[in-house]
Design an enzyme around this catalytic site. Sequence first.
Site, PDB file in Angstrom:
ATOM      1  N   HIS A  79       2.652   3.587  -9.153  1.00  0.00           N
ATOM      2  CA  HIS A  79       2.523   2.150  -9.379  1.00  0.00           C
ATOM      3  C   HIS A  79       3.955   1.654 -10.106  1.00  0.00           C
ATOM      4  O   HIS A  79       4.192   0.435  -9.741  1.00  0.00           O
ATOM      5  CB  HIS A  79       1.364   1.966 -10.420  1.00  0.00           C
ATOM      6  CG  HIS A  79      -0.055   2.392  -9.441  1.00  0.00           C
ATOM      7  ND1 HIS A  79      -0.069   2.060  -8.245  1.00  0.00           N
ATOM      8  CD2 HIS A  79      -0.932   3.048  -9.603  1.00  0.00           C
ATOM      9  CE1 HIS A  79      -1.393   2.352  -7.843  1.00  0.00           C
ATOM     10  NE2 HIS A  79      -2.044   3.149  -8.966  1.00  0.00           N
ATOM     11  N   LEU A  87      10.519 -21.082  -4.959  1.00  0.00           N
ATOM     12  CA  LEU A  87       9.526 -20.168  -4.350  1.00  0.00           C
ATOM     13  C   LEU A  87       8.113 -20.160  -5.037  1.00  0.00           C
ATOM     14  O   LEU A  87       8.091 -20.004  -6.171  1.00  0.00           O
ATOM     15  CB  LEU A  87      10.177 -18.604  -4.312  1.00  0.00           C
ATOM     16  CG  LEU A  87       9.372 -17.578  -4.325  1.00  0.00           C
ATOM     17  CD1 LEU A  87       8.657 -17.324  -2.679  1.00  0.00           C
ATOM     18  CD2 LEU A  87       9.721 -16.259  -4.381  1.00  0.00           C
ATOM     19  N   ASP A 100       0.989  -1.345   0.052  1.00  0.00           N
ATOM     20  CA  ASP A 100      -0.009  -0.107   0.059  1.00  0.00           C
ATOM     21  C   ASP A 100       0.855   1.188  -0.046  1.00  0.00           C
ATOM     22  O   ASP A 100       1.982   1.371   0.501  1.00  0.00           O
ATOM     23  CB  ASP A 100      -1.079   0.076   1.298  1.00  0.00           C
ATOM     24  CG  ASP A 100      -1.969   0.985   1.268  1.00  0.00           C
ATOM     25  OD1 ASP A 100      -2.194   1.413  -0.046  1.00  0.00           O
ATOM     26  OD2 ASP A 100      -2.717   1.101   2.268  1.00  0.00           O
TER      27      ASP A 100
HETATM   28  C1  FPP Z   1      -1.238   0.101  -3.517  1.00  0.00           C
HETATM   29  O1  FPP Z   1      -1.133   1.667  -3.577  1.00  0.00           O
HETATM   30  C2  FPP Z   1      -1.247  -0.198  -4.874  1.00  0.00           C
HETATM   31  C3  FPP Z   1      -1.975  -0.971  -5.729  1.00  0.00           C
HETATM   32  C4  FPP Z   1      -3.630  -1.405  -5.382  1.00  0.00           C
HETATM   33  C5  FPP Z   1      -1.588  -1.344  -6.923  1.00  0.00           C
HETATM   34  C6  FPP Z   1      -0.726  -2.223  -7.677  1.00  0.00           C
HETATM   35  C7  FPP Z   1       0.386  -2.567  -7.045  1.00  0.00           C
HETATM   36  C8  FPP Z   1       1.536  -2.462  -7.556  1.00  0.00           C
HETATM   37  C9  FPP Z   1       1.862  -1.943  -9.016  1.00  0.00           C
HETATM   38  C10 FPP Z   1       2.840  -3.107  -6.815  1.00  0.00           C
HETATM   39  C11 FPP Z   1       3.442  -4.287  -7.813  1.00  0.00           C
HETATM   40  C12 FPP Z   1       2.426  -5.255  -8.422  1.00  0.00           C
HETATM   41  C13 FPP Z   1       2.746  -6.671  -8.718  1.00  0.00           C
HETATM   42  C14 FPP Z   1       1.958  -7.274 -10.094  1.00  0.00           C
HETATM   43  C15 FPP Z   1       3.669  -7.227  -8.143  1.00  0.00           C
HETATM   44  P1  FPP Z   1      -2.146   2.807  -3.518  1.00  0.00           P
HETATM   45  O2  FPP Z   1      -2.557   3.280  -5.168  1.00  0.00           O
HETATM   46  O3  FPP Z   1      -3.535   2.215  -2.650  1.00  0.00           O
HETATM   47  O4  FPP Z   1      -1.507   3.869  -2.851  1.00  0.00           O
HETATM   48  P2  FPP Z   1      -2.372   4.896  -1.865  1.00  0.00           P
HETATM   49  O5  FPP Z   1      -3.151   4.248  -0.892  1.00  0.00           O
HETATM   50  O6  FPP Z   1      -1.156   6.016  -1.501  1.00  0.00           O
HETATM   51  O7  FPP Z   1      -3.292   5.708  -2.846  1.00  0.00           O
END
Ligand code: FPP
Length: 238
Positions: A35, A129, A18
């Site tokens: 992201h 893994l 997060d």
């Molecule tokens: C959380 O930050 C992130 C997500 C819900 C989206 C995707 C995750 C990634 C791109 C990381 C790696 C992915 C993979 C496939 C391994 P948020 O957007 O909720 O952040 P905020 O709470 O600060 O708005």
Amino acid sequence: MKQNLFNNLPLHVAIIMDGNGRWASIRGLPRVKGHEAGIDAAKKIINKAGEMGIKYLTLFAFSIENWGRPQDEVMYLFSLFDKAINTYSDELIANGVKVKFMGTLSLLPPDIQEGVSLLESQTADNNHLTLVIAMSYGSRQEIVDATKAISQKILNDQMTIDDINVDSFRQYLYLPELPDPDLIIRTSGEKRFSNFLLFQSAYSELYFTDTLWPDFDESEFEEAIADFYNRKRRYGKI
Ligand code: FPP
């Protein structure tokens, strides 16, 4: 310390990644840049987990609720996921990583569905893994889906109500072979589950850090594992 830490590794670590959006905002960047940095952080942690000898790593990449984000952010995220699958699949295969995806995958764009099943089949025989990517995943949905499947079996006279217990219910979760997470990490200072592994986390140890996901690195991961090492797990007993 390191010696002990490696002797008492959690079998399964699950991470709620997060804080990508906030990481970008505080730098005056668009959320999508967070992201992108989040993908780099995930790559580091996957490598580190493999190196440490952790057997199962689950990453919460996209929740079923995330479909409600603005469409351009969702589209950008899926283009990033697509790119990440293409860029890293050879490395994952070579490093002995078995990749599994978990969630309502039928909602994913068709090209991602193809990439996902190709990567699963290419890595199916690996066993260093197991990397589980929770995508379009919601734990309540998973529990409801399991309940429907069990109900259908009962209607078909393939099962009775007395056959339902914790162990048999587990067989209807998306990945029944996945052990319960020993440790769940959530970054960015939020302290909630957000519909992640609700059935499986009954006795998980929880670790929260204020670090935003793009800044979560190998040393922070080691810190979380070291913290787990000091936990006393009683599973309701004394
Ligand atoms: C959380 O930050 C992130 C997500 C819900 C989206 C995707 C995750 C990634 C791109 C990381 C790696 C992915 C993979 C496939 C391994 P948020 O957007 O909720 O952040 P905020 O709470 O600060 O708005």
